[in-house]
Design a protein around this motif. Structure first.
Motif, short mmCIF file in Angstrom:
data_model
loop_
_atom_site.label_atom_id
_atom_site.label_comp_id
_atom_site.label_asym_id
_atom_site.label_seq_id
_atom_site.Cartn_x
_atom_site.Cartn_y
_atom_site.Cartn_z
N ALA A 90 0.71 -1.21 -0.11
CA ALA A 90 -0.08 0.22 0.10
C ALA A 90 0.83 1.20 0.09
O ALA A 90 0.69 2.37 -0.67
N LEU A 91 2.02 1.18 0.84
CA LEU A 91 2.75 2.28 0.88
C LEU A 91 3.64 2.59 -0.55
O LEU A 91 3.82 3.58 -1.01
N ALA A 92 4.05 1.49 -1.10
CA ALA A 92 4.54 1.61 -2.42
C ALA A 92 3.71 1.99 -3.30
O ALA A 92 4.15 2.86 -4.31
N SER A 93 2.46 1.75 -3.30
CA SER A 93 1.41 2.18 -4.36
C SER A 93 1.20 3.56 -4.19
O SER A 93 1.22 4.38 -5.13
N ALA A 94 1.40 4.18 -2.90
CA ALA A 94 1.06 5.68 -2.94
C ALA A 94 2.14 6.31 -3.37
O ALA A 94 2.10 7.36 -4.06
N GLN A 95 3.46 5.86 -3.23
CA GLN A 95 4.63 6.53 -3.67
C GLN A 95 4.86 6.57 -5.26
O GLN A 95 5.01 7.63 -5.65
N TRP A 106 9.44 21.65 -2.70
CA TRP A 106 9.94 20.78 -1.76
C TRP A 106 10.18 19.34 -2.11
O TRP A 106 10.91 18.25 -1.36
N ARG A 107 9.71 18.55 -3.22
CA ARG A 107 9.83 17.12 -3.17
C ARG A 107 10.72 17.07 -4.46
O ARG A 107 10.64 17.65 -5.72
N PRO A 108 11.81 16.05 -4.22
CA PRO A 108 12.87 15.85 -5.48
C PRO A 108 12.07 14.81 -6.31
O PRO A 108 11.31 13.99 -6.02
N ALA A 109 12.61 14.85 -7.50
CA ALA A 109 12.06 13.92 -8.52
C ALA A 109 13.10 12.86 -8.79
O ALA A 109 14.13 12.79 -9.28
N THR A 110 12.53 11.61 -8.27
CA THR A 110 13.77 10.32 -8.23
C THR A 110 12.82 9.47 -9.46
O THR A 110 11.77 9.11 -8.95
N PRO A 125 11.08 2.64 -3.50
CA PRO A 125 12.43 2.21 -3.34
C PRO A 125 12.72 0.74 -3.11
O PRO A 125 13.92 0.20 -3.48
N LEU A 126 11.65 -0.21 -3.03
CA LEU A 126 11.90 -1.56 -2.85
C LEU A 126 11.63 -1.90 -4.19
O LEU A 126 11.66 -3.40 -4.42
#
Length: 389
Positions: A41-46, A82-86, A137-138
């Motif tokens: 769920a966290l990966a989906s939000a990111q 404020w948010r970097p683009a990775t 990240p994962l």
């Protein structure tokens, strides 16, 4: 957004752990399954978080001859405060994707990328949009998003240098031969008198009838007008339908050479295809661009017969020289062009066949033949130079 192979594994593991934990009343397995589910769920939000990017693209030049240099200047700006683009990004160029190194783009930072456009093949290709891959990240999920618009690039056929051409057939404006010498003038229209006009050009009868002076306007009646017909029927170029037809490419190069030479000499030329596309020209460079655009986008296809295409040209106003470009299967094009001799005092059919081995134009029948057979555009240029217009 979609799951990666690792994401599918984590999802399957979460389902198995939850099912086994609940079935066996094993609290640790249930906790492991819930942790895996929360991670997904966290990966989906990111991964779903859309980066704030501003993409500017400059293509120089947008119109280029085949084989010449063309480059893309790409500027990517992270407009987030404020948010970097990775992310990982690729810019689409035709059917290929060119990597754009914009990983870890800080807020307000700019990344510039330059790469060449492949111009080995004639045609129109689109550059853009910028495709951005977002993930977590994962590496469990990945999403693809497009930024920026698209820019067309026209790759023109290679042009040969031509000298000379048809001198015209001294036609009057009503389409009838009047035998006037080159450089003579003929009546075109009446217009209002302006200070400086010669009184001998005043048309007194019309002036008396309408109550104001009217003068005769004349034009040069002997200027030539080329009518060029590109045979883009698939049947005219037999052979494999996959890939580029060498004979059709040679026909496009020859047509481009003629329209460019006509523009350089200030001669009006109208370029048409059998399938119905047409671009007129009055010997100006602005008209040449439209004609070369048409040749860049032309491709062998179905469509109307060659007879219908020649008939359309016969009923058009103007035009005293007809030149037809066709392939090995275009024998009927030569017959139709010859039959149009009443409308076009001068006709020429050029048949391109890569199988010809003679160094000179084969079976060209002399310097005034109505049909010539050549292997490529280079042989065509030599035959054009030898022709006695």
């Amino acid at each position: 957004m979609r799951l990666t192979a690792r994401g599918w594994g984590v999802g399957a593991g979460a389902a198995v752990a939850l099912t086994a934990g609940l079935g066996l009343d094993y609290v640790e397995l249930v906790a492991l399954g819930l942790a895996a589910t929360a991670t997904l769920a966290l990966a989906s939000a990111q991964a779903a978080c859309r980066p704030a990017l501003q993409v500017d693209r400059q293509v120089s030049p947008q119109r280029v001859d085949r084989g010449e240099r063309c480059a893309v200047e790409l500027t990517v700006r992270n407009v987030s405060r404020w948010r970097p683009a990775t992310m990982v990004a690729w810019d689409r160029c035709g059917d290929t994707l060119t990597p754009a190194p914009v990983v870890g783009l800080r807020p307000g930072a700019v990344a510039e990328v330059s790469y060449p456009v492949v111009t080995d093949q004639r045609g129109r290709q689109w550059v853009g949009p910028l495709r951005v891959r977002r993930g977590d990240p994962l590496g469990l999920l990945a999403s693809w998003q497009d930024f920026g618009g698209t820019t067309p690039v026209w790759v023109y056929p290679r042009r040969r240098s031509l000298v000379g051409g048809p001198a015209g057939s001294t036609r009057s404006l009503d389409g009838l031969a009047d035998g006037a010498q080159h450089g003579s003038i003929t009546f075109a229209a009446l217009r209002d008198y302006v200070v400086g006009d010669e009184l001998r050009r005043v048309h007194w009868r019309t002036s008396a009838r309408i109550g104001r002076l009217m003068v005769r306007e004349h034009v040069d009646a002997s200027l030539p007008h080329l009518m060029l017909l590109l045979d883009d029927r698939r049947s005219a170029y037999p052979g494999p339908r996959v890939g580029v037809s060498v004979d059709f490419e040679a026909a496009c190069e020859a047509a481009a050479s003629v329209v460019a030479a006509a523009c350089g000499d200030g001669i009006a030329a109208t370029l048409s295809t059998v399938t119905g596309a047409s671009v007129g020209g009055r010997g100006r460079h602005s008209d040449l661009r439209g004609q070369l655009d048409l040749l860049a986008e032309a491709a062998p296809d179905g469509g109307a017969g060659i007879g219908e295409a020649v008939a359309r040209l016969r009923w058009r106003r103007g035009g005293d020289t007809l030149v037809v470009f066709t392939g090995p299967g275009g024998e009927d094009a030569a017959a139709q062009a010859t039959a149009a001799g009443r409308r076009f005092p001068t006709t020429l059919t050029v048949l391109f066949d890569e199988r010809l081995t003679d160094d000179r134009a084969a079976a060209d029948g002399g310097a005034d033949a109505s049909v010539i057979r050549v292997r490529d555009s280079e042989q065509f240029a030599a035959a054009w130079q030898r022709r006695q217009w």
